[in-house]
Design an enzyme around this catalytic site. Structure first.
Site, mmCIF file in Angstrom:
data_model
loop_
_atom_site.group_PDB
_atom_site.id
_atom_site.type_symbol
_atom_site.label_atom_id
_atom_site.label_comp_id
_atom_site.label_asym_id
_atom_site.label_seq_id
_atom_site.Cartn_x
_atom_site.Cartn_y
_atom_site.Cartn_z
ATOM 1 C CE1 TYR A 58 68.350 31.819 19.104
ATOM 2 C CE2 TYR A 58 67.798 31.085 16.884
ATOM 3 C CZ TYR A 58 68.737 31.469 17.824
ATOM 4 O OH TYR A 58 70.063 31.490 17.484
ATOM 5 C CG ASP A 111 55.926 24.692 24.472
ATOM 6 O OD1 ASP A 111 54.737 24.313 24.523
ATOM 7 O OD2 ASP A 111 56.371 25.615 25.166
ATOM 8 C CB THR A 157 57.124 34.064 23.968
ATOM 9 O OG1 THR A 157 56.356 32.997 23.395
ATOM 10 C CG2 THR A 157 56.228 35.279 24.158
ATOM 11 C CB SER A 188 66.773 34.374 23.431
ATOM 12 O OG SER A 188 66.947 33.862 22.126
ATOM 13 C CG ASP A 242 76.676 35.983 14.331
ATOM 14 O OD1 ASP A 242 77.519 36.539 13.596
ATOM 15 O OD2 ASP A 242 76.927 35.596 15.487
#
Length: 285
Positions: free
Chosen positions: A194, A76, A192, A197, A181
């Site tokens: 970064y 990817d 689906t 997560s 952050d």
């Protein structure tokens, strides 16, 4: 049958091989396409490594102008890097998965030739369009840098694990302030990746929506926000923030900026056109 396959006269092979197996696949596929009468272009660095004749070498920009299809060999990450450049040329891409997950690269390397034959010679594919994001840095009322992103644009400090204060505007209207952050601005394609997560929502690829996902917010009430895909998002920063900030596009391109700048993110005018194999499902009654 998709009759687009009849327009495929010049086909490009792109991607950055990470090992000899992937490099050999470029070489084998080059000869396979040549034997079938296609004009073949190979991304410059790979073509030089393979010592191919000069007329087959091409930059991504030259491929965009000359080819009718690009075959991406890799994972990817390779697809993301090539898609950002080739999307503006309206050239369709199909991927042979030589990476790990392969969300964007459909073709199984073990069956690559039979599957490519089905696509190229029988038109057994469909085309899916996915939108990209465009990130721009405004400084003193001028745009000083810009980049596209297939998955996401991430606003974060250049210094690791350092909080920033910022204000988000949607279509020039104040939406929210945050201390965290950073902020992930994601397409459905990137939902689906970064974004996931960081606790972001999963969006189906055909949704016209953008997700704004906070990164470790310093609050108990901050949640991801999904907005219309045609929204124009602007982020302004408090003066006391660290002087070194960045926008990361697909974790591959970095746009540095300072707290005095404004970050603008919106849908790009260019689209990623992905070729997908047609899967025939036979059901028993």
């Amino acid at each position: 049958m998709n009759h687009l396959y009849r327009s495929f006269k010049t086909i490009a092979l792109v991607g950055k091989p990470r090992n000899d197996i992937n490099l050999q696949m470029h070489k084998n596929l080059f000869h396979w396409l040549m034997e079938r009468g296609y004009q073949v272009l190979v991304e410059k660095e790979v073509a030089i490594t393979l010592e191919l004749p000069f007329e087959h070498l091409a930059t991504l920009e030259e491929i965009g102008h000359r080819a009718q299809l690009a075959i991406v060999i890799g994972g990817d990450g390779n697809m993301l890097g090539r898609a950002r450049v080739l999307a503006k040329y309206d050239i369709p891409l199909i991927g042979i998965n030589r990476g790990n997950l392969g969300f964007l690269t459909d073709i199984d390397p073990k069956n690559a030739y039979s599957q490519l034959e089905a696509c190229l010679e029988r038109g057994e594919f469909f085309v899916e369009e996915r939108f990209l994001l465009e990130a721009k840095i405004e400084r003193a009322s001028e745009i000083v840098s810009t980049s596209n992103a297939v998955n996401e644009a991430v606003i974060h400090p250049a210094k690791i694990a350092h909080m920033i204060d910022f204000h988000v505007y949607i279509n020039d209207k104040f939406a929210f302030s945050q201390r965290s952050d950073g902020l992930i601005v994601s397409t459905p394609t990137g939902s689906t990746a970064y974004s996931l997560s960081a606790g972001g929502p999963i969006l189906t690829p055909n949704l016209n929506a953008i997700a704004l996902v906070p990164m470790f917010p310093h609050t108990l009430t901050s949640r991801p926000l999904v907005v219309d895909g045609d929204s124009k998002i602007s982020i302004r920063f408090a003066e006391h923030n660290t002087s070194q900030l960045e926008v990361g596009c697909d974790s591959q391109i970095t746009l540095p900026f300072t707290p005095d700048d404004v970050v603008h993110i919106q849908k790009s005018e260019h689209k990623l056109r992905l070729l997908h194999l047609k899967i025939i499902i036979i059901t028993m009654c």
